[in-house]
Design a protein around this motif. Structure first.
Motif, PDB file in Angstrom:
ATOM      1  N   ARG A  10     -46.484 -46.527  -6.017  1.00 15.01           N
ATOM      2  CA  ARG A  10     -45.529 -47.540  -6.464  1.00 15.01           C
ATOM      3  C   ARG A  10     -46.198 -48.523  -7.420  1.00 15.01           C
ATOM      4  NH1 ARG A  10     -44.007 -46.836  -1.079  1.00 15.01           N
ATOM      5  NH2 ARG A  10     -45.051 -48.711  -0.294  1.00 15.01           N
ATOM      6  N   TRP A  11     -47.420 -48.924  -7.094  1.00 17.87           N
ATOM      7  CA  TRP A  11     -48.135 -49.862  -7.961  1.00 17.87           C
ATOM      8  C   TRP A  11     -48.401 -49.235  -9.333  1.00 17.87           C
ATOM      9  CZ3 TRP A  11     -48.937 -54.616  -9.003  1.00 17.87           C
ATOM     10  CH2 TRP A  11     -50.054 -55.049  -9.715  1.00 17.87           C
ATOM     11  N   GLN A  12     -48.775 -47.965  -9.357  1.00 20.17           N
ATOM     12  CA  GLN A  12     -49.022 -47.307 -10.634  1.00 20.17           C
ATOM     13  C   GLN A  12     -47.748 -47.194 -11.460  1.00 20.17           C
ATOM     14  OE1 GLN A  12     -51.930 -46.497 -12.106  1.00 20.17           O
ATOM     15  NE2 GLN A  12     -52.809 -47.597 -10.348  1.00 20.17           N
ATOM     16  N   ARG A  13     -46.623 -46.948 -10.803  1.00 21.99           N
ATOM     17  CA  ARG A  13     -45.356 -46.892 -11.535  1.00 21.99           C
ATOM     18  C   ARG A  13     -45.004 -48.262 -12.115  1.00 21.99           C
ATOM     19  NH1 ARG A  13     -41.875 -42.386 -10.491  1.00 21.99           N
ATOM     20  NH2 ARG A  13     -39.989 -43.649 -10.489  1.00 21.99           N
ATOM     21  N   MET A  14     -45.286 -49.310 -11.373  1.00 18.81           N
ATOM     22  CA  MET A  14     -45.042 -50.654 -11.887  1.00 18.81           C
ATOM     23  C   MET A  14     -45.895 -50.921 -13.118  1.00 18.81           C
ATOM     24  SD  MET A  14     -44.855 -52.714  -8.268  1.00 18.81           S
ATOM     25  CE  MET A  14     -44.865 -54.332  -9.047  1.00 18.81           C
ATOM     26  N   LEU A  15     -47.159 -50.537 -13.060  1.00 11.64           N
ATOM     27  CA  LEU A  15     -48.045 -50.759 -14.191  1.00 11.64           C
ATOM     28  C   LEU A  15     -47.591 -49.949 -15.399  1.00 11.64           C
ATOM     29  CD1 LEU A  15     -51.558 -50.737 -12.465  1.00 11.64           C
ATOM     30  CD2 LEU A  15     -50.251 -52.722 -13.247  1.00 11.64           C
ATOM     31  N   GLU A  16     -47.183 -48.701 -15.166  1.00 15.60           N
ATOM     32  CA  GLU A  16     -46.748 -47.867 -16.284  1.00 15.60           C
ATOM     33  C   GLU A  16     -45.462 -48.393 -16.909  1.00 15.60           C
ATOM     34  OE1 GLU A  16     -45.670 -43.212 -17.376  1.00 15.60           O
ATOM     35  OE2 GLU A  16     -46.395 -43.733 -15.374  1.00 15.60           O
ATOM     36  N   ALA A  17     -44.541 -48.824 -16.065  1.00 16.41           N
ATOM     37  CA  ALA A  17     -43.284 -49.378 -16.588  1.00 16.41           C
ATOM     38  C   ALA A  17     -43.507 -50.717 -17.259  1.00 16.41           C
ATOM     39  CB  ALA A  17     -42.268 -49.514 -15.464  1.00 16.41           C
ATOM     40  N   GLY A  18     -44.571 -51.412 -16.856  1.00 18.98           N
ATOM     41  CA  GLY A  18     -44.821 -52.736 -17.419  1.00 18.98           C
ATOM     42  C   GLY A  18     -43.862 -53.773 -16.900  1.00 18.98           C
ATOM     43  N   THR A  22     -38.345 -45.993 -18.594  1.00 21.19           N
ATOM     44  CA  THR A  22     -39.598 -45.266 -18.401  1.00 21.19           C
ATOM     45  C   THR A  22     -39.417 -44.030 -17.538  1.00 21.19           C
ATOM     46  OG1 THR A  22     -40.852 -47.338 -18.584  1.00 21.19           O
ATOM     47  CG2 THR A  22     -41.996 -45.449 -17.616  1.00 21.19           C
ATOM     48  N   PHE A  23     -38.642 -44.140 -16.462  1.00 21.19           N
ATOM     49  CA  PHE A  23     -38.668 -43.096 -15.431  1.00 21.19           C
ATOM     50  C   PHE A  23     -37.377 -42.299 -15.249  1.00 21.19           C
ATOM     51  CE2 PHE A  23     -41.934 -46.106 -13.680  1.00 21.19           C
ATOM     52  CZ  PHE A  23     -43.030 -45.262 -13.894  1.00 21.19           C
ATOM     53  N   LEU A  53     -35.069 -40.444 -16.981  1.00 28.30           N
ATOM     54  CA  LEU A  53     -34.965 -39.062 -17.449  1.00 28.30           C
ATOM     55  C   LEU A  53     -36.147 -38.227 -16.958  1.00 28.30           C
ATOM     56  CD1 LEU A  53     -33.650 -39.601 -21.090  1.00 28.30           C
ATOM     57  CD2 LEU A  53     -32.345 -39.117 -19.005  1.00 28.30           C
ATOM     58  N   ARG A  54     -37.322 -38.825 -16.901  1.00 32.33           N
ATOM     59  CA  ARG A  54     -38.498 -38.106 -16.424  1.00 32.33           C
ATOM     60  C   ARG A  54     -38.320 -37.673 -14.967  1.00 32.33           C
ATOM     61  NH1 ARG A  54     -44.210 -41.109 -16.104  1.00 32.33           N
ATOM     62  NH2 ARG A  54     -43.506 -41.820 -18.159  1.00 32.33           N
ATOM     63  N   ASP A  55     -37.805 -38.586 -14.146  1.00 29.41           N
ATOM     64  CA  ASP A  55     -37.613 -38.240 -12.743  1.00 29.41           C
ATOM     65  C   ASP A  55     -36.523 -37.182 -12.564  1.00 29.41           C
ATOM     66  OD1 ASP A  55     -39.598 -39.963 -12.041  1.00 29.41           O
ATOM     67  OD2 ASP A  55     -38.286 -41.535 -11.273  1.00 29.41           O
ATOM     68  N   LEU A  56     -35.517 -37.256 -13.402  1.00 29.76           N
ATOM     69  CA  LEU A  56     -34.495 -36.205 -13.361  1.00 29.76           C
ATOM     70  C   LEU A  56     -35.102 -34.845 -13.678  1.00 29.76           C
ATOM     71  CD1 LEU A  56     -31.228 -37.537 -15.065  1.00 29.76           C
ATOM     72  CD2 LEU A  56     -31.403 -36.435 -12.832  1.00 29.76           C
ATOM     73  N   ASP A  57     -35.905 -34.800 -14.729  1.00 34.70           N
ATOM     74  CA  ASP A  57     -36.481 -33.536 -15.167  1.00 34.70           C
ATOM     75  C   ASP A  57     -37.500 -32.984 -14.178  1.00 34.70           C
ATOM     76  OD1 ASP A  57     -34.905 -33.679 -17.408  1.00 34.70           O
ATOM     77  OD2 ASP A  57     -36.495 -34.452 -18.710  1.00 34.70           O
ATOM     78  N   ALA A  58     -38.054 -33.868 -13.354  1.00 35.29           N
ATOM     79  CA  ALA A  58     -39.038 -33.414 -12.367  1.00 35.29           C
ATOM     80  C   ALA A  58     -38.383 -32.729 -11.165  1.00 35.29           C
ATOM     81  CB  ALA A  58     -39.883 -34.589 -11.894  1.00 35.29           C
ATOM     82  N   LEU A  59     -37.080 -32.862 -11.021  1.00 38.97           N
ATOM     83  CA  LEU A  59     -36.387 -32.241  -9.894  1.00 38.97           C
ATOM     84  C   LEU A  59     -36.213 -30.737 -10.135  1.00 38.97           C
ATOM     85  CD1 LEU A  59     -33.504 -34.830  -9.303  1.00 38.97           C
ATOM     86  CD2 LEU A  59     -35.605 -34.589  -7.966  1.00 38.97           C
ATOM     87  N   PRO A  60     -36.199 -29.955  -9.090  1.00 39.47           N
ATOM     88  CA  PRO A  60     -35.826 -28.537  -9.256  1.00 39.47           C
ATOM     89  C   PRO A  60     -34.415 -28.451  -9.856  1.00 39.47           C
ATOM     90  CG  PRO A  60     -36.723 -28.946  -7.064  1.00 39.47           C
ATOM     91  CD  PRO A  60     -36.516 -30.280  -7.697  1.00 39.47           C
ATOM     92  N   PRO A  61     -34.172 -27.493 -10.730  1.00 41.14           N
ATOM     93  CA  PRO A  61     -32.861 -27.429 -11.410  1.00 41.14           C
ATOM     94  C   PRO A  61     -31.646 -27.518 -10.492  1.00 41.14           C
ATOM     95  CG  PRO A  61     -34.391 -25.926 -12.452  1.00 41.14           C
ATOM     96  CD  PRO A  61     -35.103 -26.479 -11.243  1.00 41.14           C
ATOM     97  N   PRO A  62     -31.634 -26.810  -9.359  1.00 40.60           N
ATOM     98  CA  PRO A  62     -30.440 -26.950  -8.492  1.00 40.60           C
ATOM     99  C   PRO A  62     -30.264 -28.377  -7.972  1.00 40.60           C
ATOM    100  CG  PRO A  62     -31.677 -24.980  -7.899  1.00 40.60           C
ATOM    101  CD  PRO A  62     -32.540 -25.759  -8.842  1.00 40.60           C
ATOM    102  N   ARG A  63     -31.376 -29.002  -7.634  1.00 40.02           N
ATOM    103  CA  ARG A  63     -31.298 -30.384  -7.134  1.00 40.02           C
ATOM    104  C   ARG A  63     -30.854 -31.322  -8.256  1.00 40.02           C
ATOM    105  NH1 ARG A  63     -29.883 -34.204  -3.807  1.00 40.02           N
ATOM    106  NH2 ARG A  63     -31.247 -36.028  -3.802  1.00 40.02           N
ATOM    107  N   ARG A  64     -31.389 -31.137  -9.470  1.00 41.02           N
ATOM    108  CA  ARG A  64     -31.000 -31.986 -10.604  1.00 41.02           C
ATOM    109  C   ARG A  64     -29.507 -31.855 -10.881  1.00 41.02           C
ATOM    110  NH1 ARG A  64     -34.604 -30.441 -13.964  1.00 41.02           N
ATOM    111  NH2 ARG A  64     -33.432 -28.813 -15.035  1.00 41.02           N
TER     112      ARG A  64
END
Length: 754
Positions: free
Chosen positions: A204-212, A600-601, A603-614
C-alpha cells in the motif's frame, strides 16, 4: 456495547441542544443592510494618531487610507474584528485547542491533539526576533482588532457557541497563522500509523508513493473531525498563472490566482484595499492576520499555490530515554461538564503525537512530529515585505524567512517580468524513506537535515520562461524544475497544471477575460483518457460493450465536467461501481478515490485481472450504474454546491444555516476545482475554488476579485453572501489603485478620528 454507544450519542445530543439555548439570535438572525452594518462600526475612543478614511463599496469591501502605517494597521484590525470577529474567535479556539469550550466532552480528544500540535509553540521565539516595524504593525493591528471585539456589537454566534468577549494577543495571531499553515501530509501520516507492520502495508505504501498521493482513511470519528478541521482551514490547494507581456493583449504582464479551501461561509479570505506611507495595495487577507496573502500593488501582482511539500517528518522516539522528553499536563475546559486533564510530551524531535487518542499507533510506540511550523520562522515579516515590493526581484527575496504553509508563489511585475519562487522551510533531505514513513530518532542521518534546513534561497525558482507562461496547481516540482531537491511525497495530479498551460498557450494574446475563463474551466483531460480506456476494454469484450445507450455520451468525450454534461455523470457513476471491485485482496486500500490513484492504477489494475474476471467486473459496474444514471440527466443534478454558514456542522440545527444549493461544474482536478469522492447519487461539494483574482499590470485599476460568499461574516448581513451570484456568473469586483477611481467606486465614507 451498542446500547452504551446509543446512550452516549443521546447524551451528547442533549448536551449539544442545551448548549444552543442561549444562541437563538443565530438561529433566526435579523436582516441587516449595509448602512446599518457601517453604522455599527465602533468609532469611539480609537487609538489613532490622525484621522483615517475608509471608503466602502456596495459589497462592504473597505478601501483604507491612513497617514501612517501604524494607523493603517489599527484600522485593518478594526475592520477585521467588525466584519469577521466571530470567525476569528473560532479560529483562535481551533488554534489553541479549545473546542471543548464550545462543544463539550465531544471535542476533548480533538483538543488534546490540537494541544499536542501546539500551533503557538514558536510564538515567543518569533516575537523576540521580530524587526521593530513588524512588531509595531502587528501590535497596532491587534489593538484595532480588540477595539472591535470588545466594544463592537456582539455577533449572533457568540451565544450559540458560548463565546465571550476575550481580547486577542500577538501570540494568538501567530497561532492562527500557523494553523493556516498546516502540513497537508499530516492526515495521510496519521491514518497510516496504526497500519505500519501489518500484512500488505508495504504494498500500500509503495502504491501511494507511485501515485504521488496520500490516502486519508480516518482511524476513528475524532480523526475524521480533526482532518476536516485542518483540511478546511489550511491553504491546501489553488491555481496560479502568470503571463508575460509577449502573450498579453495589453502588452503588460498579467496574473490570475484562485485559492482552493473549504467552501463554507464566511469565506476564509476577505477583500481589502489600503494606502499609507509604506503600503499601497489591494488583495485578500486571512481574517485575523495582518498580511495580504495574494494581491497587487502598483509594481507587482502575486498569487500562490500550496507546494504540497513535506514540511514535517515523523520520528520514532520510543528508544529515547524518558528524561529526553519533557512531560506536562494541560487542562481542557469542557462546556457543561468538568474540566479534563491530558498529558503532553515533547521530544527533541517534536511533540509526541501518538499520545493523542485520535492518532492511534502501534502499542508501546512513541511517534513524534517534527514540523517547520514549530520553528521560529517569520511569515508575517516576509509577507509585509512582499506587499511593499517594487520589483519581482524584491518580491522573490522577501520569502527567505517564510516557513509554512509551503507555497509556490507566482508574480507578475510592471517591468514585464514574471516568476515563481518556492517559499518554504524544509529539512535538507537527501531523499525520502521508501519502506516506512517513520524515521529513527536515534539515527543522526535522519535528524541532521533539520539542523540546516533549506529556505526560499535554496529551493527552485523560475523567471521569465521563453514561452511566456508560468502555471502552478500543486504539481510535483519535477514538472518544471531541473533536478529539484526532495520536497515532498504527494502532489496534485498534473492534470490541472497541464490544462492551465494548454489554455494559456492556445491563444497568441490573452486578455483578463481569458484568464477569468481559465479559472472557471471544467475540463479534466485525464478523465477523457480514462473514459476512452474503459470504452476500449468494454468494446473488446465478447459481444461488445453492454448498455450502448448508457455508454454513448462517453464516445468522444473531452473530459468536460460542465454542469450540463451527461458524459461526466455516466463516467462517475461507472467509476463508483468499478473502483470498489478492484480493491486488492486482504482488505487493502487499492485504487483510491483520489484522482492520482485513479489515473495511475485504474486501467492497470483492470488489465492485471484474468480476462473472465475483468469482463465480469466491467459488466457488473455498467449494469449497476445503469439504473442510477437513468435517474439523473446531467452532472449538475448530482454535483451540488452548498452555500452555508459553518454552523451547518452543528447537530440537529445545522440545516438551518444552509442558504442555498445549486448545480456546479468541475471535479477533483479541473481548474475550477470542486472536490468530491465516488459518486453514488446527489452530493455536496465542500472543497474547491473559493476566491478569484485577475490583475493586468498595464492598468493600476485592472484588478478583479470575487469571494464565494461575501465580505461580511455577520449572520443576516446583506453582504454575507452577496458575491455568490458574481462567483456563479464569473464576474469580479474591481479593486482599483488610482485614488480617483477608488473615490468613484467606493462611495460610502467612514472617517475614523482619534
Amino acid at each position: 456495547m451498542k446500547h452504551g454507544n446509543r446512550m452516549r450519542q443521546r447524551a451528547a445530543l442533549l448536551l449539544a441542544m442545551l448548549a444552543m439555548l442561549p444562541g437563538c439570535a443565530a438561529l433566526l438572525p435579523r436582516q441587516v443592510g449595509i448602512d446599518r452594518r457601517l453604522a455599527a462600526l465602533p468609532r469611539d475612543g480609537l487609538a489613532l494618531d490622525r484621522p483615517v478614511t475608509i471608503r466602502w463599496n456596495d459589497h462592504l469591501v473597505p478601501w483604507i487610507e491612513a497617514e501612517s502605517d501604524a494607523d493603517l494597521a489599527f484600522s485593518l484590525g478594526l475592520v477585521h474584528g467588525h466584519l469577521r470577529g466571530a470567525q476569528i474567535a473560532l479560529l483562535r479556539m481551533v488554534a489553541r485547542g479549545r473546542l471543548a469550550e464550545i462543544a463539550g466532552p465531544l471535542a476533548a480528544d480533538i483538543d488534546h491533539a490540537l494541544r499536542i500540535l501546539d500551533f503557538g509553540r514558536a510564538a515567543p521565539a518569533i516575537e523576540a526576533a521580530w524587526p521593530a516595524e513588524t512588531r509595531a504593525f502587528v501590535e497596532r493591528f491587534v489593538a484595532g482588532l480588540n477595539h472591535a471585539v470588545l466594544r463592537g456589537p456582539r455577533p449572533p454566534e457568540y451565544g450559540l457557541l458560548g463565546l465571550g468577549r476575550e481580547p486577542f494577543t500577538t501570540a494568538d495571531i501567530l497561532a492562527i497563522g500557523r494553523l493556516a499553515g498546516t502540513d497537508i501530509n499530516w492526515l495521510g501520516y496519521f491514518s497510516l500509523l496504526a497500519e505500519r507492520g501489518t500484512p500488505g502495508f508495504a504494498r500500500r505504501w509503495q502504491r501511494m508513493l507511485e501515485a504521488g498521493a496520500g490516502t486519508t482513511v480516518p482511524a476513528n470519528l475524532e480523526q475524521a473531525a480533526l482532518g476536516a478541521l485542518l483540511q478546511g482551514l489550511s491553504r491546501s490547494g489553488s491555481n496560479a498563472v502568470a503571463i508575460a507581456p509577449s502573450r498579453s493583449a495589453s502588452g503588460a504582464a498579467m496574473l490570475a490566482s484562485d485559492p482552493h479551501l473549504g467552501l463554507s461561509l464566511p469565506n476564509l479570505w476577505m477583500l481589502v484595499g489600503m494606502r499609507s506611507p509604506s503600503f499601497h495595495l489591494v488583495g485578500l487577507m486571512v481574517p485575523g492576520l495582518p498580511i495580504i496573502g495574494l494581491g497587487r500593488n502598483p509594481d507587482v501582482a502575486w498569487g500562490g499555490t500550496n507546494l504540497r511539500a513535506a514540511s514535517s517528518d515523523l520520528f520514532d522516539v520510543t528508544a529515547l530515554p524518558a528524561e529526553a522528553l519533557s512531560d506536562s499536563e494541560v487542562t481542557i475546559r469542557q462546556r457543561l461538564w468538568f474540566a479534563a486533564r491530558r498529558r503532553v510530551r515533547v521530544s527533541p524531535q517534536g511533540p509526541v503525537i501518538s499520545d493523542a487518542a485520535v492518532v492511534p499507533g502501534r502499542p508501546g510506540e512513541r511517534i513524534a512530529l517534527r514540523w517547520a511550523g514549530h520553528e521560529p520562522a517569520d511569515e508575517i515579516t516576509a509577507l509585509l515585505k512582499a506587499a511593499r515590493a517594487r520589483s519581482g526581484a524584491e518580491f522573490r527575496d522577501s520569502f527567505s524567512g517564510f516557513a509554512v504553509s509551503p507555497q509556490n508563489m507566482l508574480w507578475a511585475a510592471r517591468d514585464g517580468s514574471i516568476g515563481r519562487v518556492t517559499a518554504a522551510l524544509l529539512p535538507s533531505r537527501a531523499g525520502f524513506p521508501q519502506a516506512d514513513p517513520v524515521l529513527d530518532a536515534t539515527d543522526p542521518a535522519a535528524t541532521r537535515p533539520w539542523r540546516q534546513p533549506w529556505d526560499a534561497r535554496d529551493l527552485p525558482r523560475l523567471e521569465n520562461p521563453p514561452e511566456g507562461v508560468l502555471a502552478s496547481a500543486n504539481e510535483n516540482p519535477a514538472l518544471w524544475a531541473k533536478e529539484p531537491p526532495p520536497i515532498g511525497y504527494f502532489f496534485s495530479d498534473g492534470d490541472r497544471v497541464a490544462r492551465l498551460r494548454a489554455l494559456a498557450l492556445a491563444k497568441p494574446k490573452l486578455t483578463p477575460a481569458d484568464l477569468a475563463a481559465m479559472q472557471t474551466d471544467t475540463v479534466a483531460p485525464k478523465a477523457a483518457a480514462l473514459a476512452a480506456g474503459l470504452l476500449a476494454r468494454l468494446e473488446a469484450m465478447p459481444g461488445g460493450a453492454p448498455e450502448p445507450a448508457l455508454l454513448a455520451p462517453l464516445r468522444g468525450w473531452d473530459g468536460d465536467y460542465a454542469a450540463e454534461s451527461r458524459a461526466a455523470l455516466v463516467f462517475e457513476v461507472i467509476l463508483a461501481r468499478l473502483v470498489p471491485a478492484l480493491q486488492p485482496e486482504g482488505g487493502g486500500r487499492g485504487p483510491e478515490t483520489g484522482w492520482n490513484f485513479l489515473t495511475t492504477f485504474l486501467l492497470r489494475d483492470l488489465d492485471a485481472l484474468p480476462p473472465p474476471r475483468r469482463e465480469a467486473v466491467l459488466r457488473a459496474a455498467v449494469a449497476e450504474a445503469t439504473p442510477l444514471a437513468s435517474r439523473y440527466g446531467t452532472w449538475g443534478e448530482v454535483h451540488r454546491l452548498r452555500a452555508a454558514h459553518w454552523l451547518v456542522n452543528l447537530p440537529v440545527l445545522g440545516r438551518l444555516f444552509v442558504l442555498d444549493t445549486f448545480p456546479v461544474g468541475g471535479s477533483r482536478e479541473t481548474p475550477m476545482k470542486s472536490g468530491h469522492g465516488l459518486v453514488s447519487g446527489p452530493h455536496e461539494v465542500s472543497f474547491g475554488s473559493m476566491a478569484r483574482q485577475v490583475s493586468d499590470m498595464a492598468d493600476p485599476d485592472a484588478n478583479w476579485f470575487t469571494l464565494f460568499g461575501g465580505q461580511d461574516g455577520w449572520l443576516g448581513s446583506a453582504a454575507f453572501a452577496d458575491q455568490v451570484p458574481l462567483w456563479r456568473e464569473r464576474r469580479g469586483i474591481r479593486m482599483p489603485l488610482r485614488p480617483e477611481t477608488v473615490v468613484a467606486e467606493f462611495p460610502r465614507v467612514t472617517v475614523l478620528r482619534p
